[in-house]
Design an enzyme around this catalytic site. Sequence first.
Site, short mmCIF file in Angstrom:
data_model
loop_
_atom_site.label_atom_id
_atom_site.label_comp_id
_atom_site.label_asym_id
_atom_site.label_seq_id
_atom_site.Cartn_x
_atom_site.Cartn_y
_atom_site.Cartn_z
N ARG A 40 0.88 -1.17 0.00
CA ARG A 40 0.00 0.00 0.00
C ARG A 40 0.91 1.22 0.00
O ARG A 40 2.13 1.12 0.06
CB ARG A 40 -1.02 -0.01 1.15
CG ARG A 40 -0.69 -0.71 2.39
CD ARG A 40 0.45 -0.08 3.17
NE ARG A 40 0.22 1.34 3.38
CZ ARG A 40 1.14 2.22 3.67
NH1 ARG A 40 2.41 1.88 3.74
NH2 ARG A 40 0.86 3.48 3.85
N GLY A 41 0.29 2.42 -0.05
CA GLY A 41 1.08 3.63 -0.21
C GLY A 41 1.16 3.93 -1.71
O GLY A 41 1.48 3.03 -2.51
N ALA A 42 0.87 5.17 -2.07
CA ALA A 42 0.70 5.49 -3.50
C ALA A 42 1.89 5.07 -4.39
O ALA A 42 1.68 4.38 -5.40
CB ALA A 42 0.38 6.97 -3.65
N ARG A 62 -7.46 0.03 -6.68
CA ARG A 62 -7.63 1.13 -5.72
C ARG A 62 -7.78 2.43 -6.51
O ARG A 62 -6.92 2.76 -7.32
CB ARG A 62 -6.45 1.19 -4.74
CG ARG A 62 -6.36 -0.07 -3.87
CD ARG A 62 -5.50 0.12 -2.66
NE ARG A 62 -6.08 1.03 -1.70
CZ ARG A 62 -5.40 1.51 -0.65
NH1 ARG A 62 -4.14 1.19 -0.47
NH2 ARG A 62 -6.00 2.33 0.20
N ASP A 108 -1.71 10.94 -1.94
CA ASP A 108 -2.13 9.93 -2.92
C ASP A 108 -2.45 10.56 -4.26
O ASP A 108 -2.36 9.91 -5.31
CB ASP A 108 -3.35 9.17 -2.40
CG ASP A 108 -2.89 8.19 -1.34
OD1 ASP A 108 -2.71 8.62 -0.19
OD2 ASP A 108 -2.67 7.01 -1.68
N LYS A 119 -4.49 10.20 3.21
CA LYS A 119 -5.25 9.35 4.14
C LYS A 119 -6.23 10.17 4.97
O LYS A 119 -5.89 11.25 5.47
CB LYS A 119 -4.26 8.61 5.05
CG LYS A 119 -4.85 7.69 6.08
CD LYS A 119 -5.81 6.67 5.52
CE LYS A 119 -5.19 5.78 4.46
NZ LYS A 119 -6.18 4.94 3.76
#
Length: 363
Positions: free
Chosen positions: A52-54, A89, A241, A252
């Site tokens: 995860r994490g852009a 996502r 993001d 977030k």
Amino acid sequence: MKISGTHYRTLWPAANGAVRVIDQSRLPFEFAVVDLLTLEDAACAIRDMRVRGAPLIGATAAYGMALALRGDASDTRIAQAARVLEATRPTAHNLRWALDRMRGALRGVALAERFGAAMREAGSICDDDVEQCRTIGSHGLELIRDLATGRSEPVNVLTHCNAGWLACVDWGTALAPIYRAHDAGIPVHVWVDETRPRNQGAALTAFELAAHGVPHTVIADNLGGHLMQRGLVQMVIVGADRVTACGDVCNKVGTYLKALAAWDNDVPFYAALPLGTIDWSLSRGADIPIEERSPRELTHITGITAMGTFETVRVVNESSAALNLGFDVTPARLVTALITERGVCPATPAGLYGLYPERRTGT
Ligand code: MRU
């Protein structure tokens, strides 16, 4: 980033033909790796937030596209793989950016050469990410150095979610300046928002900072404003993001409230991000798609018992509804500046186009 003395990236091609990733759903209690062998493996890893994490979502999607082409490298397969990965996502712009870069690199390449070309391009997306994050660290370091000058106490930095090396390929965005400052001998202390519902701050940011030896304290998401009122926060640095061409910052959920509190208390609020996070096609933050995830992430919480087993327990009244929106948008007017690999700029069109003049004509 070193874990117990060994240098790791968050993903890398393994000798068995797989792409190996660190399974972030097991951290901080277990350091496990998972092999991605197919397009579906990559899509699942992104969807289930093992990665995860852009920037890391983008890098994993790039490798996912490459894996998809192993047996069938046709144009149809490329289009199908892009559709599958894009659906994982919706908010992180780096996902679309990486897939566009992959499609661009494969255009005109002979079918037999495509798998190799795709693996090389995914590798170079990863190498670029490492270099961009390292440079973001250098620019952000100077901001921390300025705040440290003439100060006898550590510089207290508040961060939200995880925008460290686990969210990228290495270094991180928001945490890169902190690592650079710590390594340069500047005393820093980090307030780590726990980041409900999935606790990326409590689980991942705290793990990273501990592994690097950076002093830090985990706080409830709602404490930041109070700490700012007491003069205990010198700056806020978050990741992003998606950032619009006007400088609105999507990150977030909970980031916006930190920006409001920072504004009210004259605390500088920075977002750190690489080129792939900027969506040049959007000028209004309100147009950014906000991911809605399962309410179960809110109604249940997972941790480790004293016996060392993972357990998930319900924490919300059984008959109550729950809404789990993953991100919010901080308007550009609340953002002191953006920290990018090309330097620090105001969160305005002039600021962004000043750093990326080649983007004035296209997206
Ligand atoms: O839902 P996540 O864990 O993927 O959300 C991550 C964040 O919001 C990060 O702050 C953002 O991706 C920046 S990562 C350098």
